[in-house]
Design a protein around this motif. Structure first.
Motif, short mmCIF file in Angstrom:
data_model
loop_
_atom_site.label_atom_id
_atom_site.label_comp_id
_atom_site.label_asym_id
_atom_site.label_seq_id
_atom_site.Cartn_x
_atom_site.Cartn_y
_atom_site.Cartn_z
N ALA A 166 4.97 -1.67 3.46
CA ALA A 166 4.41 -0.45 2.83
C ALA A 166 5.38 0.19 1.85
N GLU A 167 4.80 0.99 0.93
CA GLU A 167 5.59 1.91 0.10
C GLU A 167 5.41 3.29 0.71
N ILE A 168 6.51 3.92 1.11
CA ILE A 168 6.41 5.24 1.75
C ILE A 168 6.74 6.31 0.70
N HIS A 169 5.81 7.26 0.53
CA HIS A 169 6.02 8.35 -0.44
C HIS A 169 6.07 9.67 0.32
N VAL A 170 7.27 10.26 0.37
CA VAL A 170 7.49 11.41 1.26
C VAL A 170 7.49 12.73 0.49
N PHE A 171 6.84 13.73 1.10
CA PHE A 171 7.05 15.10 0.65
C PHE A 171 7.38 15.95 1.88
N ALA A 184 3.12 12.68 -4.04
CA ALA A 184 3.13 11.74 -2.90
C ALA A 184 1.72 11.26 -2.58
N LEU A 185 0.74 12.15 -2.78
CA LEU A 185 -0.63 11.84 -2.34
C LEU A 185 -1.45 11.08 -3.38
N ASP A 186 -1.08 11.22 -4.63
CA ASP A 186 -1.85 10.61 -5.72
C ASP A 186 -1.93 9.08 -5.56
N LYS A 244 21.49 -1.17 12.76
CA LYS A 244 20.87 -2.45 13.14
C LYS A 244 21.65 -3.64 12.59
N GLY A 245 22.68 -3.36 11.81
CA GLY A 245 23.52 -4.43 11.30
C GLY A 245 22.99 -5.09 10.04
N PHE A 246 22.07 -4.41 9.33
CA PHE A 246 21.54 -4.98 8.09
C PHE A 246 22.65 -5.03 7.03
N THR A 247 22.59 -6.06 6.16
CA THR A 247 23.59 -6.14 5.10
C THR A 247 23.28 -5.07 4.04
N GLU A 248 24.29 -4.74 3.25
CA GLU A 248 24.14 -3.74 2.19
C GLU A 248 23.00 -4.16 1.25
N GLN A 249 22.95 -5.45 0.96
CA GLN A 249 21.92 -5.95 0.05
C GLN A 249 20.51 -5.72 0.62
N LYS A 250 20.38 -5.99 1.91
CA LYS A 250 19.07 -5.81 2.56
C LYS A 250 18.69 -4.32 2.59
N ILE A 251 19.70 -3.49 2.87
CA ILE A 251 19.42 -2.04 2.92
C ILE A 251 18.96 -1.57 1.55
N GLU A 252 19.69 -1.96 0.50
CA GLU A 252 19.34 -1.53 -0.86
C GLU A 252 17.92 -1.98 -1.21
N SER A 253 17.58 -3.20 -0.80
CA SER A 253 16.25 -3.68 -1.17
C SER A 253 15.17 -2.92 -0.37
N LYS A 254 15.44 -2.58 0.88
CA LYS A 254 14.44 -1.85 1.68
C LYS A 254 14.29 -0.40 1.18
N LEU A 255 15.42 0.16 0.70
CA LEU A 255 15.35 1.55 0.21
C LEU A 255 14.41 1.67 -1.00
N LYS A 256 14.18 0.54 -1.65
CA LYS A 256 13.27 0.56 -2.81
C LYS A 256 11.82 0.80 -2.37
N GLN A 257 11.55 0.70 -1.07
CA GLN A 257 10.19 0.94 -0.58
C GLN A 257 9.96 2.40 -0.20
N ILE A 258 10.98 3.24 -0.43
CA ILE A 258 10.81 4.64 -0.05
C ILE A 258 11.01 5.55 -1.25
N PHE A 259 10.04 6.47 -1.46
CA PHE A 259 10.05 7.36 -2.62
C PHE A 259 9.94 8.79 -2.11
N VAL A 260 10.70 9.68 -2.75
CA VAL A 260 10.67 11.07 -2.29
C VAL A 260 10.21 11.94 -3.45
N HIS A 261 9.27 12.85 -3.17
CA HIS A 261 8.67 13.65 -4.23
C HIS A 261 8.94 15.14 -4.06
N LYS A 270 0.84 -1.21 0.00
CA LYS A 270 0.00 0.00 0.00
C LYS A 270 0.87 1.25 0.00
N LYS A 271 0.32 2.30 -0.63
CA LYS A 271 1.06 3.57 -0.72
C LYS A 271 0.67 4.46 0.45
N ILE A 272 1.64 4.77 1.28
CA ILE A 272 1.38 5.66 2.42
C ILE A 272 2.13 6.97 2.16
#
Ligand SMILES: NC(=O)C1=CN([C@@H]2O[C@H](COP(=O)(O)OP(=O)(O)OC[C@H]3O[C@@H](n4cnc5c(N)ncnc54)[C@H](O)[C@@H]3O)[C@@H](O)[C@H]2O)C=CC1
Ligand SMILES: O=C(O)[C@H]1O[C@H](OP(=O)(O)OP(=O)(O)OC[C@H]2O[C@@H](n3ccc(=O)[nH]c3=O)[C@H](O)[C@@H]2O)[C@H](O)[C@@H](O)[C@@H]1O
Length: 470
Positions: free
Chosen positions: A363-368, A411-413, A388-405, A330-332
């Protein structure tokens, strides 16, 4: 002693604005603000004042007037130390993230480095001013280093903690409730205090300038932040009870705040306090209490942090449970990322922790945010996961869930929900009718700052959940 030349080590959120105001008000004093961070100094010297490294209402005007006249920003730390009669230490004092006291104690390594550098360079007597927030009795440590590592010159150490709040820094400096100066009760200590009093007396009245012994001054800073944060955690604790009982937290705050013994300020319930200082200073206080074997006192103050963590978690959880127990896919939309309005600072912002919980649930986080860049937002999340000790691979994959507008509407659409994380005034002026049309239904608004008109939004059709609103 009449001060003619000031140096400030650290050109951050405190060093930059405080020295700019001192330079503005004391045109006869040369003020050199120095930092090891070259890009920060370059930004302070930017022709385009919109690019100063710190965003503060009114700061650009002050810098415009004083910079190049008697205010200078440079990386030449040694020369600035050598030329100064008075040296402010305004470097960062973060929570230690290693070894003894990890996660609790203040990391004083930057302060210690400053003391060693001053001792090495100084060829004449100097007054050293603690501007950074420090554990009580740090002045003793500084004095020891300065006296033992120096060239036989005399150092007088003062404590002059800073009480400005970000977003209102210039006003807080120009119209301070008080400045606090702690010094030794000796003749030379009193003279040093007077030199600093004379600087502030350029624009503040004698009543606004308090002088104490060094230890009271150091401890008053930690105490002030602990009391302020305590009020927020107290009202936030009650916000949970309000939600369970249909009391309204803003009405409760107003009702108690009109009692002059309680007062109305700092009773705004929120998603949780952020900022670089409340948490670190309270942890520092807790660590000090434990160090002095005052377990009950430590536990008392620690509860403020525990409650604040709970409040951030509670907010994220409410979003998940309201959205039918999952935000996966879901887009938050996040309105705001800064830890409060009118600043570009995101340190310890509640938004970071709320985003983390929601991302964990898919979630997918869309920030303004009007002042915070994409790079900063992603770096905040990266730092948290790194810690938290996450691996680079895990961090990169989690960063894909965050979008900045760049625009709020992006962000709201087609968002499933909007969460207000920062109380920027512009959010109140948005066309919420059009936003409603563009969102998935039911369209949820989670107002973590209680700034939106809930009745109007409900009328439009939104499902509105505020903090402490039954
Ligand atoms: N941010 C705020 O609103 C307030 C902060 N404080 C306290 O003031 C202190 C500074 O805070 P901020 O300005 O927010 O930190 P900051 O991180 O924005 O700035 C500190 C600066 O010191 C520089 N630095 C570190 N070591 C140095 C050295 N040896 N020589 C020269 N520069 C050096 C860093 O490069 C950095 O630019 C902290 O102790 C904080 O607790 C107190 C009141 C308000
Ligand atoms: O030592 C410091 O660094 C500074 O810390 C705070 O200043 P600051 O963190 O810049 O900003 P605040 O206005 O205190 O806000 C801190 C956090 O509490 C939140 N807050 C504040 C007030 C309130 O009623 N409710 C609430 O949730 C804000 O949104 C923000 O996230 C203190 O207010 C300053 O006096 C102090 O100098």
């Amino acid at each position: 002693m009449k001060i003619k030349n000031i140096c400030c080590l650290g050109a951050g959120y405190v060093g930059g604005p405080t020295m700019s105001v001192i330079a503005l008000k004391c045109p006869e004093i040369r003020v050199n603000v120095v930092d090891l961070n070259e890009s920060r100094i370059l930004a302070w010297n930017e022709e385009n004042l919109d690019k100063l490294p710190v965003y503060e209402p009114g700061l650009a005007e002050v810098v415009k007037e004083a910079r190049g006249r008697n205010l200078f920003f440079s990386t030449d730390v040694d020369s600035a130390i050598e030329a100064a009669d008075m040296i402010f230490i305004a470097v960062n004092t973060p929570t230690k993230n290693y070894g003894e006291g990890k996660g609790m104690a203040a990391d004083l390594k930057f302060v210690e480095l400053c003391a060693r550098q001053i001792a090495r360079i100084a060829k004449n007597d100097k007054i050293i001013v603690e501007k950074s927030t420090l554990p009580v009795r740090t002045a003793e440590t500084l004095q020891t280093i300065l006296d033992h590592a120096g060239n036989g010159v005399k150092f007088e150490v003062l404590s002059n903690p800073e009480f400005l709040a970000e977003g209102t820094a210039i006003n807080d400096l120009l119209n301070a409730d008080r400045v606090l100066i702690g010094g030794k009760q000796t003749e030379s200590g009193q003279k040093a205090i007077q030199s600093l009093v004379d600087i502030y007396a350029h624009w503040l009245s004698p009543k606004q300038i308090l002088t104490t012994n060094v230890w009271s001054s150091e401890l008053s800073k930690l105490t002030a932040n602990a009391f302020l944060a305590q009020r927020i955690s107290s009202i936030n604790a009650l916000s949970a009870l309000c939600e369970a009982t249909e009391a309204d937290v803003d009405e409760v705050a107003n009702a108690i705040g009109t009692d002059s013994r309680i007062g109305s300020k700092f009773l705004k319930a929120s998603v949780g306090f952020g900022g670089s200082c409340f948490q670190k200073d309270i942890l520092n206080l807790v660590y000090l209490c434990r160090y002095f074997n005052l377990q009950e006192v430590a536990n008392y103050w620690e509860q403020i942090i525990i409650l604040n963590d709970y409040q951030k978690y509670r907010f994220a959880k409410k979003i998940i449970t309201s959205l039918f127990n999952t935000v996966s896919g879901k887009k938050i939309a996040f309105l705001g990322w800064a830890f409060k309005k009118d600043t570009n600072d995101t340190r310890e912002s509640a938004a970071i922790y709320v985003a983390e919980h929601l991302i964990e649930d898919g979630a997918e986080i869309h920030v303004f945010d009007p002042k915070v860049s994409e790079g900063k937002i992603k770096a905040d999340m990266r730092d948290l996961w790194d810690l938290k000790g996450f691996t680079e691979q895990k961090i990169e994959s989690k960063l894909k869930q965050i979008f900045v507008h760049q625009l709020p509407i992006e962000a709201l659409d087609q968002a499933h929900a909007v969460a207000v994380l920062t109380e920027w005034d512009e959010f109140k002026t948005y066309d919420w009718n059009s936003i409603y049309i563009k969102m998935y239904k039911p369209a949820f608004v989670f107002d973590g700052r209680n700034i939106l008109d809930a009745a109007k939004l409900t009328e439009i059709g939104f499902q509105v959940k505020g903090i402490g609103k039954g």
